[in-house]
Design an enzyme around this catalytic site. Structure first.
Site, PDB file in Angstrom:
ATOM      1  N   HIS A 255       0.823  -1.212   0.000  1.00 24.48           N
ATOM      2  CA  HIS A 255       0.000   0.000   0.000  1.00 24.48           C
ATOM      3  C   HIS A 255       0.860   1.267   0.000  1.00 24.48           C
ATOM      4  O   HIS A 255       0.351   2.382   0.128  1.00 24.48           O
ATOM      5  CB  HIS A 255      -0.916  -0.028   1.239  1.00 24.48           C
ATOM      6  CG  HIS A 255      -2.031   0.955   1.213  1.00 24.48           C
ATOM      7  ND1 HIS A 255      -2.148   1.977   2.115  1.00 24.48           N
ATOM      8  CD2 HIS A 255      -3.092   1.078   0.370  1.00 24.48           C
ATOM      9  CE1 HIS A 255      -3.228   2.688   1.863  1.00 24.48           C
ATOM     10  NE2 HIS A 255      -3.820   2.170   0.818  1.00 24.48           N
ATOM     11  N   LYS A 257       3.342   4.414  -1.193  1.00 22.33           N
ATOM     12  CA  LYS A 257       3.465   5.337  -2.317  1.00 22.33           C
ATOM     13  C   LYS A 257       4.811   6.046  -2.173  1.00 22.33           C
ATOM     14  O   LYS A 257       4.975   6.901  -1.299  1.00 22.33           O
ATOM     15  CB  LYS A 257       2.346   6.381  -2.346  1.00 22.33           C
ATOM     16  CG  LYS A 257       0.957   5.820  -2.625  1.00 22.33           C
ATOM     17  CD  LYS A 257       0.226   5.508  -1.361  1.00 22.33           C
ATOM     18  CE  LYS A 257      -1.169   4.972  -1.646  1.00 22.33           C
ATOM     19  NZ  LYS A 257      -1.783   4.371  -0.441  1.00 22.33           N
ATOM     20  N   ASP A 262      17.156  10.139  -7.960  1.00 25.13           N
ATOM     21  CA  ASP A 262      18.599  10.348  -7.790  1.00 25.13           C
ATOM     22  C   ASP A 262      19.045  10.354  -6.331  1.00 25.13           C
ATOM     23  O   ASP A 262      20.143  10.829  -6.024  1.00 25.13           O
ATOM     24  CB  ASP A 262      19.032  11.673  -8.441  1.00 25.13           C
ATOM     25  CG  ASP A 262      18.928  11.643  -9.954  1.00 25.13           C
ATOM     26  OD1 ASP A 262      18.810  10.542 -10.520  1.00 25.13           O
ATOM     27  OD2 ASP A 262      18.948  12.723 -10.574  1.00 25.13           O
ATOM     28  N   HIS A 433      -8.957  11.193   1.326  1.00 26.14           N
ATOM     29  CA  HIS A 433      -8.037  10.062   1.197  1.00 26.14           C
ATOM     30  C   HIS A 433      -6.721  10.339   1.930  1.00 26.14           C
ATOM     31  O   HIS A 433      -5.843   9.490   1.978  1.00 26.14           O
ATOM     32  CB  HIS A 433      -7.768   9.781  -0.290  1.00 26.14           C
ATOM     33  CG  HIS A 433      -7.085   8.483  -0.550  1.00 26.14           C
ATOM     34  ND1 HIS A 433      -5.767   8.394  -0.925  1.00 26.14           N
ATOM     35  CD2 HIS A 433      -7.529   7.210  -0.481  1.00 26.14           C
ATOM     36  CE1 HIS A 433      -5.428   7.118  -1.091  1.00 26.14           C
ATOM     37  NE2 HIS A 433      -6.472   6.380  -0.819  1.00 26.14           N
ATOM     38  N   LYS A 435      -3.936  10.836   4.854  1.00 26.36           N
ATOM     39  CA  LYS A 435      -3.604  10.111   6.086  1.00 26.36           C
ATOM     40  C   LYS A 435      -2.584  10.967   6.843  1.00 26.36           C
ATOM     41  O   LYS A 435      -1.377  10.862   6.597  1.00 26.36           O
ATOM     42  CB  LYS A 435      -2.994   8.742   5.793  1.00 26.36           C
ATOM     43  CG  LYS A 435      -3.827   7.867   4.823  1.00 26.36           C
ATOM     44  CD  LYS A 435      -3.332   7.989   3.416  1.00 26.36           C
ATOM     45  CE  LYS A 435      -3.864   6.950   2.449  1.00 26.36           C
ATOM     46  NZ  LYS A 435      -5.239   6.602   2.453  1.00 26.36           N
ATOM     47  N   ASP A 440       0.393  19.577  18.456  1.00 24.65           N
ATOM     48  CA  ASP A 440       1.101  20.524  19.327  1.00 24.65           C
ATOM     49  C   ASP A 440       2.066  21.451  18.592  1.00 24.65           C
ATOM     50  O   ASP A 440       3.013  21.967  19.196  1.00 24.65           O
ATOM     51  CB  ASP A 440       1.871  19.768  20.418  1.00 24.65           C
ATOM     52  CG  ASP A 440       0.945  19.053  21.389  1.00 24.65           C
ATOM     53  OD1 ASP A 440      -0.261  19.349  21.384  1.00 24.65           O
ATOM     54  OD2 ASP A 440       1.439  18.188  22.141  1.00 24.65           O
TER      55      ASP A 440
END
Length: 515
Positions: A255, A257, A262, A433, A435, A440
């Protein structure tokens, strides 16, 4: 022409390899259940023996280490049907394919250990700022082989289209290599623009590797797409391609991404490669997603994660070409960055631990965005404890869901959280979508980890943890802006929701860990 395309699409849906694979796996599953059923009806045994078998399997389940809520569905299934449930549980827990993958990943972690190490000076400086955060970094280092860095610029993208534009600009600058690892790659404007640049970069001598999750073969790409990419010079593979063999490791998906260029620039976050992620295609209203770009020392961590996953099916890698990463001294203090990954094959719940550590040590606020809220008692306890001791805990979730059942399960948690003082908001323009955790004005996490069982227990995930980095303020500023487009959920609002949704949310909660 349109009719021909439509017929072609229907033909692929009915006769495509992905459909055939799904059908064959389903047939095997049904066949196994039939065998178990016949076995249970025809093997001579007394009722007591049947119950003894159920009790033995139940004892095995509850005495295995792990979260009791992950074990409860198996106990219920076993007690309802001891032979089917018991044998199915043993099949899931002992499947050799999963063990082989687990051992391979352990070997890969050891292989990369010799190329990068924690800068002890960085860890000492973090400890002077916050002992608790330094201890969390030590935990992640010890159990995940991920390190904390300084000297890293971070740019936060409050929408997928902003990340996409930055991706295009950075890809154009590539000189040596490009690594892409995505859960979803779908044909469309986003992928076409990226692929156009990749082709040119290959002509310039840049190495390009691309990996995507094997479930893409069901909905997004042809099964032989890696071969098509190989023809144009892209080293391409599917992670855990779905084959017509019943296996439990298909439940553990990649899952993550990750984009690395480089060793100097890295991206992660919620944004896959598909047009809905950049609002070029509307599926569930406006698509709210987030991502982050790293430039500097911490990119090394993303490179390490990519190479580990890539080499699951390889036996030789020239790590010296890519690790350690490129070191370019930045001109100012940029705080601390800890890129981390999470694997379903170790005994550590690193993603959940990072989230709970933020909640348990928060002093003023914890602000969260997540597309799903299907959580265990430990996470509920951290959320409610923080709220009960006066911390401002806010959750932003979708108002327009992508899946009805997870949406019902999420709303099933609302009442308990609201009663404890947690504030819940739904993003009225569409689907969230993103996450993210931010707390603080000191800490933030941007990554791929949802607040659900699949992300926290079953998938390969990644994220970037920030401490006292300027990007933390950008994440919080976007959170406040997003709140303006949200509807706050009150304690009595559940009575307005469809009865079917409320029933589903309650009935399926016990089975949620297996969904």
């Amino acid at each position: 022409m349109i009719l021909e395309r439509s017929r072609s699409g229907v033909h692929r849906a009915i006769f495509g390899r992905a459909t055939v694979i799904a059908l064959l796996v389903a047939i095997q599953a049904v066949f196994m259940i039939m065998i178990f059923d016949v076995f249970s009806k025809n093997v001579p045994y007394v009722f007591g023996g049947h119950m003894v078998f159920a009790l033995m399997i139940t004892l095995v389940i509850i005495n295995r280490p792990g979260n009791p809520q992950m074990q409860l569905p198996w106990v219920i299934i076993t007690l309802i049907s001891p032979i089917v449930g018991g044998l199915l549980y043993l099949f899931v827990e002992t499947h050799p394919g999963q063990r082989i993958l687990e051992k391979r990943l352990e070997a890969l972690y050891k292989e990369t250990e010799k190329y990068i190490q924690q800068d002890e000076g960085v860890l000492e400086r973090l400890e002077k700022e916050d002992v608790g955060t330094a201890n969390m970094a030590r935990y992640i280092r010890r159990h995940g082989n991920h390190f904390v860095y300084e000297n890293t610029e971070a740019v936060f993208f409050p929408l997928g289209e902003y990340k996409f534009q930055a991706m295009l600009e950075e890809l154009e600058k590539a000189e040596h290599y490009i690594f892409l690892e995505y859960f979803i790659v779908e044909k469309g404007e986003m992928w076409s623009r990226i692929l156009e640049i990749l082709k040119r970069k290959i002509d310039e001598g840049v190495e390009v590797r691309m990996m995507y999750d094997g479930t893409c073969a069901f909905n997004y790409l042809p099964y032989n797409y890696p071969k098509e990419m190989e023809k144009i010079g892209i080293k391409c593979k599917m992670f855990s391609p779905i084959r017509p063999v019943l296996s439990t490791h298909y439940n553990n998906r990649d899952h993550r991404k990750i984009l690395v260029i480089d060793g100097k620039v890295g991206f992660t976050g919620g944004v896959n490669i598909g047009d809905e992620y950049i609002n070029r295609k509307e599926k569930y209203g406006h698509w709210k997603d987030t991502a982050v770009m790293l430039k500097g020392d911490a990119v090394e961590g993303l490179t390490q994660m990519f190479l580990q996953m890539w080499n699951v099916t390889e036996r030789k890698e020239n790590y010296e070409q890519y690790l350690p990463g490129v070191k370019e001294k930045k001109s100012k203090d940029l705080g601390f960055v800890l890129p981390f990954g999470d694997s379903p094959f170790d005994a550590e719940l690193i993603g959940e631990t990072v989230y709970r550590d933020i909640l348990d040590r928060a002093e003023k606020y914890v602000h969260i965005m997540t597309p799903y809220l299907i959580i265990d008692d430990l996470m509920v306890a951290s959320l409610t404890y923080a709220a009960k001791r006066g911390v401002d805990v806010k959750l932003i979730l979708p108002h327009i869901p992508d899946k009805k059942t997870p949406f019902a399960l999420a709303r099933g948690h609302y009442r308990q959280l609201l009663k404890a003082g947690v504030k819940i908001y739904e993003y009225t323009p569409g689907f969230v979508h993103a996450k993210i955790f931010v707390s603080d004005d000191k800490k933030a996490v941007v990554g791929t980890i949802n607040l659900d069982y699949r992300s926290l227990y079953l998938h390969f995930e990644c994220g970037a943890f920030f401490y006292q980095a300027p990007v933390v303020y950008d994440v919080e500023a976007d959170y406040q802006k997003t709140l303006e487009q949200c509807e706050e959920i009150k304690l009595g609002d559940g009575k307005k929701w469809p009865l079917s949704q409320r029933i589903v949310g309650k009935l399926l909660k016990v089975l949620a860990p297996l969904m």
